[in-house]
Design an enzyme around this catalytic site. Structure first.
Site, PDB file in Angstrom:
ATOM      1  N   CYS A 125     106.954  78.315  -3.610  1.00 17.81           N
ATOM      2  CA  CYS A 125     106.200  79.452  -3.061  1.00 17.81           C
ATOM      3  C   CYS A 125     106.340  80.722  -3.901  1.00 17.81           C
ATOM      4  O   CYS A 125     105.584  81.666  -3.706  1.00 17.81           O
ATOM      5  CB  CYS A 125     106.615  79.698  -1.617  1.00 17.81           C
ATOM      6  SG  CYS A 125     106.260  78.275  -0.577  1.00 17.81           S
ATOM      7  N   HIS A 266     104.357  86.541   0.275  1.00 22.75           N
ATOM      8  CA  HIS A 266     104.069  85.119   0.431  1.00 22.75           C
ATOM      9  C   HIS A 266     103.830  84.830   1.910  1.00 22.75           C
ATOM     10  O   HIS A 266     104.575  85.314   2.766  1.00 22.75           O
ATOM     11  CB  HIS A 266     105.249  84.291  -0.087  1.00 22.75           C
ATOM     12  CG  HIS A 266     105.166  82.861   0.312  1.00 22.75           C
ATOM     13  ND1 HIS A 266     104.073  82.073   0.025  1.00 22.75           N
ATOM     14  CD2 HIS A 266     106.020  82.065   1.023  1.00 22.75           C
ATOM     15  CE1 HIS A 266     104.261  80.870   0.523  1.00 22.75           C
ATOM     16  NE2 HIS A 266     105.433  80.835   1.134  1.00 22.75           N
ATOM     17  N   ASN A 296     100.304  78.210   5.190  1.00 18.30           N
ATOM     18  CA  ASN A 296     101.067  78.388   3.951  1.00 18.30           C
ATOM     19  C   ASN A 296     100.467  77.488   2.868  1.00 18.30           C
ATOM     20  O   ASN A 296     100.610  76.268   2.918  1.00 18.30           O
ATOM     21  CB  ASN A 296     102.535  78.023   4.214  1.00 18.30           C
ATOM     22  CG  ASN A 296     103.415  78.216   2.992  1.00 18.30           C
ATOM     23  OD1 ASN A 296     102.930  78.452   1.890  1.00 18.30           O
ATOM     24  ND2 ASN A 296     104.715  78.101   3.182  1.00 18.30           N
TER      25      ASN A 296
HETATM   26  O1  UT7 Z   1     107.402  78.934   2.019  1.00 18.15           O
HETATM   27  C1  UT7 Z   1     108.577  78.522   2.607  1.00 18.15           C
HETATM   28  C2  UT7 Z   1     108.188  77.388   3.515  1.00 18.15           C
HETATM   29  N1  UT7 Z   1     108.831  77.299   4.765  1.00 18.15           N
HETATM   30  C3  UT7 Z   1     109.059  78.308   5.623  1.00 18.15           C
HETATM   31  O2  UT7 Z   1     108.847  79.454   5.367  1.00 18.15           O
HETATM   32  C4  UT7 Z   1     109.575  77.916   6.982  1.00 18.15           C
HETATM   33  C5  UT7 Z   1     110.320  79.040   7.633  1.00 18.15           C
HETATM   34  N2  UT7 Z   1     110.633  78.630   8.980  1.00 18.15           N
HETATM   35  C6  UT7 Z   1     109.772  78.737   9.994  1.00 18.15           C
HETATM   36  O3  UT7 Z   1     108.650  79.195   9.817  1.00 18.15           O
HETATM   37  C7  UT7 Z   1     110.233  78.360  11.358  1.00 18.15           C
HETATM   38  O4  UT7 Z   1     111.616  78.071  11.328  1.00 18.15           O
HETATM   39  C8  UT7 Z   1     109.473  77.135  11.952  1.00 18.15           C
HETATM   40  C9  UT7 Z   1     108.050  77.536  12.277  1.00 18.15           C
HETATM   41  C10 UT7 Z   1     109.479  75.967  10.988  1.00 18.15           C
HETATM   42  C11 UT7 Z   1     110.138  76.696  13.241  1.00 18.15           C
HETATM   43  O5  UT7 Z   1     110.140  77.772  14.171  1.00 18.15           O
HETATM   44  P1  UT7 Z   1     111.479  78.185  14.923  1.00 18.15           P
HETATM   45  O6  UT7 Z   1     111.144  79.266  15.844  1.00 18.15           O
HETATM   46  O7  UT7 Z   1     112.508  78.450  13.862  1.00 18.15           O
HETATM   47  O8  UT7 Z   1     111.800  76.890  15.741  1.00 18.15           O
HETATM   48  P2  UT7 Z   1     113.120  76.017  15.679  1.00 18.15           P
HETATM   49  O9  UT7 Z   1     113.168  75.219  14.424  1.00 18.15           O
HETATM   50  O10 UT7 Z   1     114.275  76.873  16.047  1.00 18.15           O
HETATM   51  O11 UT7 Z   1     112.810  75.019  16.860  1.00 18.15           O
HETATM   52  C12 UT7 Z   1     112.690  75.458  18.220  1.00 18.15           C
HETATM   53  C13 UT7 Z   1     112.111  74.330  19.038  1.00 18.15           C
HETATM   54  C14 UT7 Z   1     112.775  72.993  18.761  1.00 18.15           C
HETATM   55  O12 UT7 Z   1     112.889  72.305  19.977  1.00 18.15           O
HETATM   56  P3  UT7 Z   1     114.288  72.227  20.748  1.00 18.15           P
HETATM   57  O13 UT7 Z   1     115.237  71.580  19.785  1.00 18.15           O
HETATM   58  O14 UT7 Z   1     114.642  73.650  21.029  1.00 18.15           O
HETATM   59  O15 UT7 Z   1     113.963  71.414  21.932  1.00 18.15           O
HETATM   60  C15 UT7 Z   1     111.774  72.289  17.894  1.00 18.15           C
HETATM   61  O16 UT7 Z   1     111.840  70.884  18.005  1.00 18.15           O
HETATM   62  O17 UT7 Z   1     110.717  74.176  18.701  1.00 18.15           O
HETATM   63  C16 UT7 Z   1     110.475  72.804  18.452  1.00 18.15           C
HETATM   64  N3  UT7 Z   1     109.348  72.688  17.540  1.00 18.15           N
HETATM   65  C17 UT7 Z   1     108.088  72.596  17.970  1.00 18.15           C
HETATM   66  N4  UT7 Z   1     107.550  72.606  19.212  1.00 18.15           N
HETATM   67  C18 UT7 Z   1     106.219  72.494  19.302  1.00 18.15           C
HETATM   68  C19 UT7 Z   1     109.371  72.649  16.190  1.00 18.15           C
HETATM   69  N5  UT7 Z   1     108.113  72.529  15.731  1.00 18.15           N
HETATM   70  C20 UT7 Z   1     107.302  72.484  16.816  1.00 18.15           C
HETATM   71  C21 UT7 Z   1     105.921  72.384  16.979  1.00 18.15           C
HETATM   72  N6  UT7 Z   1     105.425  72.385  18.235  1.00 18.15           N
HETATM   73  N7  UT7 Z   1     105.060  72.271  15.956  1.00 18.15           N
END
Ligand code: UT7
Length: 341
Positions: A125, A266, A296
Protein backbone atom coordinates in the site's frame (compact mmCIF):
# COMPACT_ATOMS: atom_id res chain seq x y z
CA UNK A 1 3.74 31.22 0.82
CA UNK A 2 6.29 29.72 3.26
CA UNK A 3 9.18 27.91 1.65
CA UNK A 4 10.16 24.36 2.48
CA UNK A 5 12.78 23.38 5.01
CA UNK A 6 16.49 22.88 4.44
CA UNK A 7 16.18 19.23 3.49
CA UNK A 8 14.87 20.19 0.05
CA UNK A 9 18.15 21.76 -0.99
CA UNK A 10 20.34 18.78 -0.25
CA UNK A 11 17.90 16.28 -1.76
CA UNK A 12 16.51 17.96 -4.82
CA UNK A 13 18.76 19.42 -7.45
CA UNK A 14 15.74 20.18 -9.62
CA UNK A 15 12.25 20.66 -8.21
CA UNK A 16 9.88 17.90 -9.42
CA UNK A 17 6.14 18.24 -9.90
CA UNK A 18 3.13 16.07 -10.55
CA UNK A 19 1.84 17.30 -13.91
CA UNK A 20 -1.08 14.94 -14.54
CA UNK A 21 -3.08 12.14 -12.92
CA UNK A 22 -5.30 9.61 -14.68
CA UNK A 23 -7.25 6.77 -13.12
CA UNK A 24 -9.12 3.71 -14.29
CA UNK A 25 -11.46 1.41 -12.38
CA UNK A 26 -13.27 -1.52 -13.97
CA UNK A 27 -17.01 -0.93 -14.48
CA UNK A 28 -18.24 -3.97 -12.53
CA UNK A 29 -18.95 -3.37 -8.85
CA UNK A 30 -19.20 -5.60 -5.78
CA UNK A 31 -21.52 -4.07 -3.21
CA UNK A 32 -21.90 -4.86 0.47
CA UNK A 33 -25.24 -6.48 -0.39
CA UNK A 34 -23.39 -8.74 -2.87
CA UNK A 35 -20.89 -9.68 -0.15
CA UNK A 36 -23.72 -10.59 2.23
CA UNK A 37 -24.48 -13.42 -0.22
CA UNK A 38 -20.86 -14.63 -0.27
CA UNK A 39 -19.72 -14.49 3.39
CA UNK A 40 -21.33 -14.13 6.82
CA UNK A 41 -21.38 -10.33 6.98
CA UNK A 42 -23.79 -7.42 7.15
CA UNK A 43 -23.91 -4.17 5.21
CA UNK A 44 -24.18 -2.23 8.51
CA UNK A 45 -21.06 -3.90 9.92
CA UNK A 46 -18.98 -3.14 6.82
CA UNK A 47 -20.09 0.49 6.65
CA UNK A 48 -19.66 1.10 10.38
CA UNK A 49 -16.26 -0.65 10.71
CA UNK A 50 -14.71 0.41 7.36
CA UNK A 51 -16.80 3.07 5.58
CA UNK A 52 -16.77 0.92 2.42
CA UNK A 53 -20.00 0.66 0.42
CA UNK A 54 -18.82 -0.81 -2.86
CA UNK A 55 -15.67 -1.72 -4.79
CA UNK A 56 -14.82 -2.14 -8.47
CA UNK A 57 -13.85 -5.62 -9.61
CA UNK A 58 -12.02 -6.53 -12.83
CA UNK A 59 -13.54 -9.02 -15.25
CA UNK A 60 -11.71 -12.36 -15.44
CA UNK A 61 -9.75 -11.46 -18.58
CA UNK A 62 -8.52 -8.10 -17.19
CA UNK A 63 -5.13 -7.98 -15.46
CA UNK A 64 -3.10 -5.25 -13.76
CA UNK A 65 -1.33 -4.20 -16.97
CA UNK A 66 -4.68 -3.64 -18.72
CA UNK A 67 -5.92 -1.23 -16.06
CA UNK A 68 -2.48 0.43 -15.92
CA UNK A 69 -2.51 1.11 -19.66
CA UNK A 70 -5.98 2.67 -19.45
CA UNK A 71 -4.89 4.97 -16.60
CA UNK A 72 -1.64 5.86 -18.39
CA UNK A 73 -3.46 6.75 -21.62
CA UNK A 74 -5.55 9.28 -19.68
CA UNK A 75 -2.38 10.93 -18.40
CA UNK A 76 -0.79 11.08 -21.86
CA UNK A 77 -3.99 12.54 -23.30
CA UNK A 78 -4.16 15.26 -20.60
CA UNK A 79 -0.61 16.37 -21.38
CA UNK A 80 -0.84 15.85 -25.15
CA UNK A 81 2.05 13.41 -25.05
CA UNK A 82 2.94 10.18 -26.88
CA UNK A 83 4.20 7.02 -25.20
CA UNK A 84 7.62 7.75 -26.70
CA UNK A 85 7.82 10.95 -24.59
CA UNK A 86 8.09 8.84 -21.40
CA UNK A 87 11.57 8.07 -20.05
CA UNK A 88 10.67 5.70 -17.20
CA UNK A 89 7.71 3.51 -16.29
CA UNK A 90 7.43 2.42 -12.67
CA UNK A 91 4.52 0.11 -11.87
CA UNK A 92 3.80 -0.11 -8.14
CA UNK A 93 1.87 -3.30 -7.55
CA UNK A 94 1.57 -6.49 -5.51
CA UNK A 95 -0.53 -8.10 -8.23
CA UNK A 96 1.68 -8.06 -11.34
CA UNK A 97 0.31 -9.90 -14.39
CA UNK A 98 3.01 -12.50 -13.67
CA UNK A 99 6.27 -12.63 -11.73
CA UNK A 100 8.26 -11.78 -14.84
CA UNK A 101 8.46 -10.07 -17.23
CA UNK A 102 7.59 -7.08 -15.09
CA UNK A 103 4.26 -5.36 -15.58
CA UNK A 104 6.26 -2.22 -16.38
CA UNK A 105 7.60 -3.97 -19.52
CA UNK A 106 4.09 -4.98 -20.58
CA UNK A 107 2.81 -1.44 -20.07
CA UNK A 108 5.83 0.17 -21.80
CA UNK A 109 5.23 -1.95 -24.88
CA UNK A 110 1.51 -1.22 -25.09
CA UNK A 111 2.05 2.52 -24.61
CA UNK A 112 4.69 2.58 -27.34
CA UNK A 113 7.13 4.09 -24.85
CA UNK A 114 10.07 3.21 -27.07
CA UNK A 115 13.45 3.75 -25.45
CA UNK A 116 11.99 3.99 -21.94
CA UNK A 117 13.21 1.85 -19.07
CA UNK A 118 11.28 0.78 -16.02
CA UNK A 119 10.52 -1.78 -13.36
CA UNK A 120 7.93 -2.97 -10.88
CA UNK A 121 8.12 -1.72 -7.33
CA UNK A 122 6.75 -3.87 -4.51
CA UNK A 123 5.87 -1.91 -1.39
CA UNK A 124 2.19 -2.91 -1.10
CA UNK A 125 0.00 0.00 0.00
CA UNK A 126 3.02 2.34 0.20
CA UNK A 127 4.07 1.41 -3.35
CA UNK A 128 2.84 4.48 -5.18
CA UNK A 129 4.25 6.78 -2.52
CA UNK A 130 7.64 5.08 -2.92
CA UNK A 131 7.30 5.14 -6.71
CA UNK A 132 6.78 8.89 -6.61
CA UNK A 133 9.85 9.57 -4.48
CA UNK A 134 11.94 7.14 -6.55
CA UNK A 135 10.84 8.74 -9.81
CA UNK A 136 11.33 12.22 -8.38
CA UNK A 137 14.99 11.45 -7.66
CA UNK A 138 15.55 10.53 -11.30
CA UNK A 139 14.19 13.87 -12.45
CA UNK A 140 15.78 15.87 -9.62
CA UNK A 141 19.19 14.52 -10.59
CA UNK A 142 18.68 15.60 -14.20
CA UNK A 143 18.84 12.00 -15.44
CA UNK A 144 15.24 11.87 -16.72
CA UNK A 145 12.54 14.29 -17.85
CA UNK A 146 9.30 12.33 -17.58
CA UNK A 147 8.63 9.47 -15.22
CA UNK A 148 5.28 7.69 -15.27
CA UNK A 149 4.43 6.22 -11.88
CA UNK A 150 1.53 3.78 -11.99
CA UNK A 151 -0.13 2.35 -8.90
CA UNK A 152 -2.31 -0.56 -9.92
CA UNK A 153 -3.71 -3.66 -8.29
CA UNK A 154 -6.13 -6.42 -9.11
CA UNK A 155 -6.67 -7.27 -5.46
CA UNK A 156 -9.69 -9.47 -6.26
CA UNK A 157 -7.21 -12.10 -7.56
CA UNK A 158 -5.45 -12.45 -4.19
CA UNK A 159 -8.33 -11.84 -1.79
CA UNK A 160 -9.89 -14.85 -0.09
CA UNK A 161 -13.64 -14.59 -0.59
CA UNK A 162 -14.08 -17.08 2.26
CA UNK A 163 -12.41 -14.70 4.76
CA UNK A 164 -14.94 -12.06 5.79
CA UNK A 165 -12.34 -9.98 7.63
CA UNK A 166 -10.34 -9.28 4.45
CA UNK A 167 -12.63 -9.75 1.44
CA UNK A 168 -14.84 -6.80 2.35
CA UNK A 169 -11.88 -4.41 2.26
CA UNK A 170 -10.32 -4.65 -1.18
CA UNK A 171 -11.12 -3.53 -4.73
CA UNK A 172 -9.38 -3.23 -8.10
CA UNK A 173 -8.11 -0.14 -9.90
CA UNK A 174 -5.21 1.80 -11.37
CA UNK A 175 -3.87 5.32 -11.19
CA UNK A 176 -1.09 6.87 -13.28
CA UNK A 177 0.86 9.92 -12.14
CA UNK A 178 3.22 11.85 -14.39
CA UNK A 179 6.31 13.45 -12.84
CA UNK A 180 8.12 16.24 -14.68
CA UNK A 181 10.59 19.01 -13.77
CA UNK A 182 8.89 22.01 -12.21
CA UNK A 183 9.62 25.38 -13.82
CA UNK A 184 8.51 27.13 -10.63
CA UNK A 185 10.89 26.28 -7.75
CA UNK A 186 8.07 26.91 -5.25
CA UNK A 187 5.86 24.17 -6.71
CA UNK A 188 6.31 20.41 -6.54
CA UNK A 189 7.79 17.90 -4.12
CA UNK A 190 9.14 19.66 -1.04
CA UNK A 191 10.25 16.77 1.13
CA UNK A 192 9.53 13.18 2.08
CA UNK A 193 10.07 10.50 4.70
CA UNK A 194 10.02 6.78 3.85
CA UNK A 195 10.72 3.92 6.24
CA UNK A 196 10.31 0.16 6.39
CA UNK A 197 10.04 -2.15 9.39
CA UNK A 198 10.20 -5.84 8.51
CA UNK A 199 9.52 -6.89 12.09
CA UNK A 200 5.78 -6.50 11.40
CA UNK A 201 5.86 -8.51 8.18
CA UNK A 202 3.63 -11.31 9.50
CA UNK A 203 0.75 -8.93 10.15
CA UNK A 204 -0.04 -8.60 6.46
CA UNK A 205 1.27 -10.97 3.82
CA UNK A 206 0.64 -13.46 1.05
CA UNK A 207 2.60 -16.42 2.43
CA UNK A 208 3.08 -18.62 -0.66
CA UNK A 209 4.05 -18.30 -4.29
CA UNK A 210 7.60 -17.05 -3.78
CA UNK A 211 10.90 -18.90 -3.28
CA UNK A 212 10.16 -19.66 0.39
CA UNK A 213 6.93 -21.55 -0.30
CA UNK A 214 6.49 -22.17 -4.01
CA UNK A 215 3.02 -23.12 -5.23
CA UNK A 216 2.12 -26.69 -4.35
CA UNK A 217 -1.14 -28.60 -3.79
CA UNK A 218 -0.57 -27.98 -0.05
CA UNK A 219 -0.18 -24.19 -0.35
CA UNK A 220 -3.31 -24.05 -2.49
CA UNK A 221 -5.26 -26.23 -0.09
CA UNK A 222 -4.18 -24.08 2.87
CA UNK A 223 -5.25 -20.94 0.99
CA UNK A 224 -1.74 -19.48 1.27
CA UNK A 225 -1.94 -17.61 -2.05
CA UNK A 226 -4.35 -15.12 -0.55
CA UNK A 227 -3.89 -12.00 1.58
CA UNK A 228 -3.63 -12.87 5.27
CA UNK A 229 -3.71 -10.17 7.89
CA UNK A 230 -3.98 -9.37 11.55
CA UNK A 231 -6.40 -6.51 11.00
CA UNK A 232 -6.27 -5.09 14.51
CA UNK A 233 -2.47 -4.84 14.57
CA UNK A 234 -2.36 -3.27 11.11
CA UNK A 235 -5.08 -0.82 12.10
CA UNK A 236 -3.23 0.36 15.23
CA UNK A 237 0.10 0.60 13.42
CA UNK A 238 -1.47 2.51 10.51
CA UNK A 239 -3.04 5.17 12.70
CA UNK A 240 0.05 5.66 14.87
CA UNK A 241 2.64 5.57 12.07
CA UNK A 242 0.72 7.74 9.61
CA UNK A 243 0.16 10.41 12.23
CA UNK A 244 3.85 10.22 13.31
CA UNK A 245 5.35 10.61 9.84
CA UNK A 246 2.90 13.35 8.87
CA UNK A 247 3.71 15.41 11.96
CA UNK A 248 7.46 14.89 11.49
CA UNK A 249 7.30 15.91 7.83
CA UNK A 250 5.06 18.91 8.37
CA UNK A 251 7.06 20.27 11.31
CA UNK A 252 10.53 19.80 9.86
CA UNK A 253 9.46 21.93 6.89
CA UNK A 254 8.32 24.76 9.12
CA UNK A 255 4.59 24.18 8.70
CA UNK A 256 1.77 23.24 11.06
CA UNK A 257 -1.14 20.85 10.28
CA UNK A 258 -3.28 23.98 9.86
CA UNK A 259 -1.19 24.98 6.84
CA UNK A 260 -2.02 21.72 5.07
CA UNK A 261 -4.83 22.03 2.54
CA UNK A 262 -5.30 18.32 1.81
CA UNK A 263 -4.26 15.09 3.42
CA UNK A 264 -4.13 12.35 0.77
CA UNK A 265 -3.93 9.20 2.86
CA UNK A 266 -3.79 5.62 1.70
CA UNK A 267 -7.40 4.44 1.71
CA UNK A 268 -7.55 1.30 3.85
CA UNK A 269 -10.37 2.03 6.26
CA UNK A 270 -12.48 5.16 6.76
CA UNK A 271 -11.85 4.95 10.51
CA UNK A 272 -8.07 5.03 9.94
CA UNK A 273 -8.46 8.15 7.76
CA UNK A 274 -10.55 10.02 10.34
CA UNK A 275 -8.36 8.87 13.25
CA UNK A 276 -5.22 10.21 11.55
CA UNK A 277 -6.90 13.55 10.75
CA UNK A 278 -8.06 13.82 14.33
CA UNK A 279 -4.58 13.01 15.73
CA UNK A 280 -3.22 15.84 13.56
CA UNK A 281 -5.96 18.15 14.81
CA UNK A 282 -7.23 18.59 11.25
CA UNK A 283 -10.91 18.81 10.26
CA UNK A 284 -12.14 15.54 8.74
CA UNK A 285 -12.94 17.17 5.39
CA UNK A 286 -9.25 17.92 4.77
CA UNK A 287 -8.54 14.18 4.76
CA UNK A 288 -9.77 13.02 1.36
CA UNK A 289 -11.95 9.95 1.67
CA UNK A 290 -12.94 7.85 -1.36
CA UNK A 291 -13.00 4.51 0.46
CA UNK A 292 -16.80 4.28 0.20
CA UNK A 293 -16.69 3.93 -3.59
CA UNK A 294 -13.44 2.04 -4.19
CA UNK A 295 -12.43 0.18 -1.00
CA UNK A 296 -8.72 -0.47 -0.60
CA UNK A 297 -7.18 -0.66 -4.09
CA UNK A 298 -3.61 -0.91 -2.69
CA UNK A 299 -1.43 0.80 -5.35
CA UNK A 300 -4.26 2.93 -6.75
CA UNK A 301 -5.57 4.59 -3.58
CA UNK A 302 -3.48 7.79 -3.68
CA UNK A 303 -4.18 8.66 -7.34
CA UNK A 304 -7.88 7.84 -6.89
CA UNK A 305 -8.05 10.14 -3.86
CA UNK A 306 -6.17 12.92 -5.65
CA UNK A 307 -8.39 12.54 -8.71
CA UNK A 308 -11.49 13.16 -6.62
CA UNK A 309 -10.35 16.53 -5.29
CA UNK A 310 -8.95 17.54 -8.68
CA UNK A 311 -12.17 16.67 -10.50
CA UNK A 312 -14.41 18.54 -8.08
CA UNK A 313 -12.17 21.60 -8.23
CA UNK A 314 -11.14 21.51 -4.56
CA UNK A 315 -7.43 20.82 -5.07
CA UNK A 316 -5.76 23.82 -6.70
CA UNK A 317 -2.34 25.05 -7.76
CA UNK A 318 -0.37 26.25 -4.73
CA UNK A 319 -2.20 24.03 -2.22
CA UNK A 320 -0.06 22.30 0.39
CA UNK A 321 -0.66 18.54 0.21
CA UNK A 322 0.58 15.66 2.35
CA UNK A 323 0.48 12.18 0.83
CA UNK A 324 0.89 9.39 3.34
CA UNK A 325 0.67 5.60 3.34
CA UNK A 326 1.27 2.51 5.41
CA UNK A 327 1.28 -1.01 4.04
CA UNK A 328 2.50 -4.59 4.21
CA UNK A 329 6.16 -4.97 4.94
CA UNK A 330 5.67 -2.99 7.04
CA UNK A 331 6.18 0.00 4.79
CA UNK A 332 5.36 3.60 5.60
CA UNK A 333 6.01 7.11 4.42
CA UNK A 334 4.77 10.58 3.66
CA UNK A 335 5.58 13.24 1.09
CA UNK A 336 4.91 16.96 1.12
CA UNK A 337 3.88 18.75 -2.09
CA UNK A 338 3.07 22.28 -3.15
CA UNK A 339 0.50 21.34 -5.80
CA UNK A 340 1.60 22.43 -9.26
CA UNK A 341 -1.54 22.40 -11.45
O1 UT7 B 1 -3.62 -1.34 3.56
C1 UT7 B 1 -3.49 -2.09 4.70
C2 UT7 B 1 -4.52 -3.18 4.58
N1 UT7 B 1 -5.21 -3.56 5.74
C3 UT7 B 1 -5.75 -2.74 6.65
O2 UT7 B 1 -5.60 -1.56 6.66
C4 UT7 B 1 -6.63 -3.39 7.69
C5 UT7 B 1 -6.71 -2.57 8.94
N2 UT7 B 1 -7.68 -3.18 9.81
C6 UT7 B 1 -8.99 -2.97 9.69
O3 UT7 B 1 -9.44 -2.23 8.83
C7 UT7 B 1 -9.90 -3.59 10.70
O4 UT7 B 1 -9.14 -4.22 11.71
C8 UT7 B 1 -10.88 -4.64 10.08
C9 UT7 B 1 -11.91 -3.93 9.23
C10 UT7 B 1 -10.13 -5.66 9.25
C11 UT7 B 1 -11.61 -5.37 11.19
O5 UT7 B 1 -12.33 -4.43 11.98
P1 UT7 B 1 -12.21 -4.45 13.56
O6 UT7 B 1 -13.11 -3.42 14.08
O7 UT7 B 1 -10.75 -4.34 13.89
O8 UT7 B 1 -12.78 -5.86 13.91
P2 UT7 B 1 -12.06 -7.03 14.70
O9 UT7 B 1 -11.02 -7.68 13.85
O10 UT7 B 1 -11.69 -6.54 16.05
O11 UT7 B 1 -13.26 -8.04 14.82
C12 UT7 B 1 -14.44 -7.73 15.57
C13 UT7 B 1 -15.50 -8.75 15.25
C14 UT7 B 1 -14.98 -10.18 15.27
O12 UT7 B 1 -15.97 -11.00 15.83
P3 UT7 B 1 -15.85 -11.51 17.34
O13 UT7 B 1 -14.56 -12.27 17.41
O14 UT7 B 1 -15.82 -10.26 18.16
O15 UT7 B 1 -17.06 -12.33 17.50
C15 UT7 B 1 -14.84 -10.51 13.82
O16 UT7 B 1 -14.97 -11.89 13.55
O17 UT7 B 1 -15.99 -8.51 13.91
C16 UT7 B 1 -15.99 -9.75 13.22
N3 UT7 B 1 -15.85 -9.48 11.80
C17 UT7 B 1 -16.90 -9.29 11.00
N4 UT7 B 1 -18.23 -9.28 11.24
C18 UT7 B 1 -19.04 -9.06 10.20
C19 UT7 B 1 -14.71 -9.38 11.08
N5 UT7 B 1 -15.02 -9.13 9.79
C20 UT7 B 1 -16.37 -9.08 9.72
C21 UT7 B 1 -17.27 -8.84 8.68
N6 UT7 B 1 -18.59 -8.85 8.96
N7 UT7 B 1 -16.89 -8.63 7.41
Amino acid sequence: MPTAGPSQNSRHVRRVKISAIGCYVPPKTLTNADLEKIVDTKEEWIVARTGIRTRHIADDEVATSDMSVEAAKRVLEQRGLEGSDIDTVIVCTVTPDMMFPSTACLVQDRLGAKGAWGFDLIAACSGTLYGLTTGAQMIASGAQERVLVIGADTMSRIVDYQDRATCVLFGDGAGAILLEPSEDPQLGLLDYINEIDGSGGDWLCMPAGGSRRPASPETVEKRMHYVQQDGRQVFKYAVRKMADVCVQLIERNGFTPEDVDYLLLHQANGRIISAVASKLGMPADKAVNVIGEFGNTTGATLPLAAQKVLDNGQLKKGDLVVMCAVGAGLTAGASLWRWAY
